[in-house]
Design an enzyme around this catalytic site. Structure first.
Site, PDB file in Angstrom:
ATOM      1  N   ASP A  30       0.839  -1.210   0.000  1.00 24.01           N
ATOM      2  CA  ASP A  30       0.000   0.000   0.000  1.00 24.01           C
ATOM      3  C   ASP A  30       0.873   1.259   0.000  1.00 24.01           C
ATOM      4  OD1 ASP A  30      -2.434   1.315  -0.057  1.00 24.01           O
ATOM      5  OD2 ASP A  30      -2.598   1.411   2.130  1.00 24.01           O
ATOM      6  N   HIS A  47       2.563   3.205  -8.931  1.00 28.32           N
ATOM      7  CA  HIS A  47       2.426   1.782  -9.276  1.00 28.32           C
ATOM      8  C   HIS A  47       3.654   1.319 -10.070  1.00 28.32           C
ATOM      9  CE1 HIS A  47      -1.516   1.999  -7.676  1.00 28.32           C
ATOM     10  NE2 HIS A  47      -2.083   2.607  -8.699  1.00 28.32           N
ATOM     11  N   ARG A  81     -11.927   1.485  -8.971  1.00 24.55           N
ATOM     12  CA  ARG A  81     -11.075   2.673  -9.158  1.00 24.55           C
ATOM     13  C   ARG A  81     -11.317   3.264 -10.548  1.00 24.55           C
ATOM     14  NH1 ARG A  81      -5.305   2.190  -6.060  1.00 24.55           N
ATOM     15  NH2 ARG A  81      -6.245   1.703  -4.054  1.00 24.55           N
ATOM     16  N   LEU A 141      11.337 -20.320  -4.474  1.00 21.36           N
ATOM     17  CA  LEU A 141      10.242 -19.477  -3.964  1.00 21.36           C
ATOM     18  C   LEU A 141       8.961 -19.630  -4.800  1.00 21.36           C
ATOM     19  CD1 LEU A 141       9.360 -16.972  -2.149  1.00 21.36           C
ATOM     20  CD2 LEU A 141      10.056 -15.566  -4.094  1.00 21.36           C
TER      21      LEU A 141
HETATM   22  C1  FPP Z   1      -1.972   0.056  -3.384  1.00 23.25           C
HETATM   23  O1  FPP Z   1      -1.545   1.398  -3.354  1.00 23.25           O
HETATM   24  C2  FPP Z   1      -1.418  -0.664  -4.520  1.00 23.25           C
HETATM   25  C3  FPP Z   1      -2.123  -1.271  -5.510  1.00 23.25           C
HETATM   26  C4  FPP Z   1      -3.602  -1.271  -5.573  1.00 23.25           C
HETATM   27  C5  FPP Z   1      -1.492  -1.949  -6.654  1.00 23.25           C
HETATM   28  C6  FPP Z   1      -0.208  -2.689  -6.400  1.00 23.25           C
HETATM   29  C7  FPP Z   1       0.432  -2.942  -7.708  1.00 23.25           C
HETATM   30  C8  FPP Z   1       1.748  -2.874  -7.981  1.00 23.25           C
HETATM   31  C9  FPP Z   1       2.779  -2.639  -6.957  1.00 23.25           C
HETATM   32  C10 FPP Z   1       2.239  -3.012  -9.374  1.00 23.25           C
HETATM   33  C11 FPP Z   1       2.025  -4.307 -10.096  1.00 23.25           C
HETATM   34  C12 FPP Z   1       2.273  -5.544  -9.319  1.00 23.25           C
HETATM   35  C13 FPP Z   1       3.013  -6.629  -9.731  1.00 23.25           C
HETATM   36  C14 FPP Z   1       2.871  -7.873  -8.934  1.00 23.25           C
HETATM   37  C15 FPP Z   1       3.933  -6.621 -10.866  1.00 23.25           C
HETATM   38  P1  FPP Z   1      -2.637   2.561  -3.409  1.00 23.25           P
HETATM   39  O2  FPP Z   1      -2.805   2.959  -4.822  1.00 23.25           O
HETATM   40  O3  FPP Z   1      -3.883   2.124  -2.711  1.00 23.25           O
HETATM   41  O4  FPP Z   1      -1.903   3.681  -2.583  1.00 23.25           O
HETATM   42  P2  FPP Z   1      -2.579   4.804  -1.650  1.00 23.25           P
HETATM   43  O5  FPP Z   1      -3.154   4.084  -0.467  1.00 23.25           O
HETATM   44  O6  FPP Z   1      -1.403   5.658  -1.266  1.00 23.25           O
HETATM   45  O7  FPP Z   1      -3.585   5.524  -2.482  1.00 23.25           O
END
Ligand code: FPP
Length: 260
Positions: A30, A47, A81, A141
């Site tokens: 997050d 992201h 979203r 893993l």
């Molecule tokens: C949460 O941060 C994150 C996500 C919903 C997406 C996670 C995805 C990635 C890290 C990239 C792709 C993954 C892989 C496995 C290659 P948020 O957007 O909710 O952050 P915020 O709470 O600050 O708004």
């Protein structure tokens, strides 16, 4: 295997000597949006940088001998979203799979995924299936991506299947116990997580592995996911090694069990 910097090797050796390495680590990644906002960048920049964190944490987990790493990459709720963010996340996923599967395979990593995979765009499903097929014989893993996943969805699906099997005469109510229920979850083949890490500083479970985390140790890191790198993982594991896991028993019982 990737060559380790000597200071990194020292840190890993210290962790290996310091106690048990969690067999299964689950991570709620997050803080991508807040990371981007701090830098006046669009959310998707967070992201994108988050993929570099995934790479580093996967590498370090494999080197440490973690057996399974489950990453919460996209929740059932994330579909709500803005459309542009959803499609960028799907594109990032396809790109990461294309760019990284070779390296994962060379490093003996087996890729799996949990969630409502049929709801993902066809292109994502195709890349995933290729990566599953390519890496299925690997014994290092297990990188397990939670995609279009939520704990409530999983539990509801398990109940539907149990009711169907029961109506089909495969079981009766008396046969249902925790172990049977677990075998209907999408994590049936995995041990429960030993350690759950949430980055971004919030104290929530966000519908992740609700049944499986009954006795999981939780570590909340203030660090936003795009900044979360192996040294933060080491900090979480080191903290985990200091905990006494009692599984509902008292301390003396746990100590006695350890001597057996
Ligand atoms: C949460 O941060 C994150 C996500 C919903 C997406 C996670 C995805 C990635 C890290 C990239 C792709 C993954 C892989 C496995 C290659 P948020 O957007 O909710 O952050 P915020 O709470 O600050 O708004």
């Amino acid at each position: 295997m990737i060559a380790l910097r000597s200071d990194d090797k020292t840190l890993q050796d210290e962790l290996k000597a310091g106690g048990s390495i969690p067999k299964h680590i689950a991570i709620i990644m997050d803080g991508n949006g807040r990371w981007a906002k701090q830098r006046a960048l669009p959310r998707v920049a967070g992201h994108r940088e988050g993929v570099s964190s995934v790479r580093d944490i996967v590498e370090a987990s494999g080197q440490l001998g973690v057996k399974c790493l489950t990453l919460y990459a996209f929740s059932t709720e994330n579909w709500k979203r803005p459309q542009q963010e959803v499609s960028t996340l799907m594109r990032l996923l396809v790109k990461a799979l294309r760019d990284e599967t070779d390296k994962l395979h060379k490093n003996n990593v087996r890729l799996t995924a949990i969630g409502d995979l049929d709801s993902l765009p066809a292109g994502v499903q195709r890349e995933l299936n290729e990566a599953f097929e390519r890496t299925k014989g690997n014994s290092g893993l297990n990188l397990n991506l939670a995609l279009s996943y939520s704990g409530r969805w999983e539990i509801t699906e398990a109940v539907k299947k149990i009711v169907a099997d029961s109506a089909g005469g495969k079981m009766s109510a008396e046969d249902i116990n925790e172990s049977l229920f677990s075998s209907y979850l999408v994590t049936a083949s995995l041990p429960d997580p030993d350690l759950l890490i949430r980055t971004g500083g919030e104290f929530r479970i966000s519908n992740f592995l609700l049944f499986q985390i009954a006795y999981t140790e939780i570590f909340i890191s203030k660090v936003y996911w795009p900044d979360f790198r192996r040294r933060h993982l080491y900090e979480a594991i080191s903290d985990f090694q200091k905990r006494e896991r009692r599984f509902g028993l008292v301390s003396e019982q746990v100590k006695h069990l350890q001597t057996l």
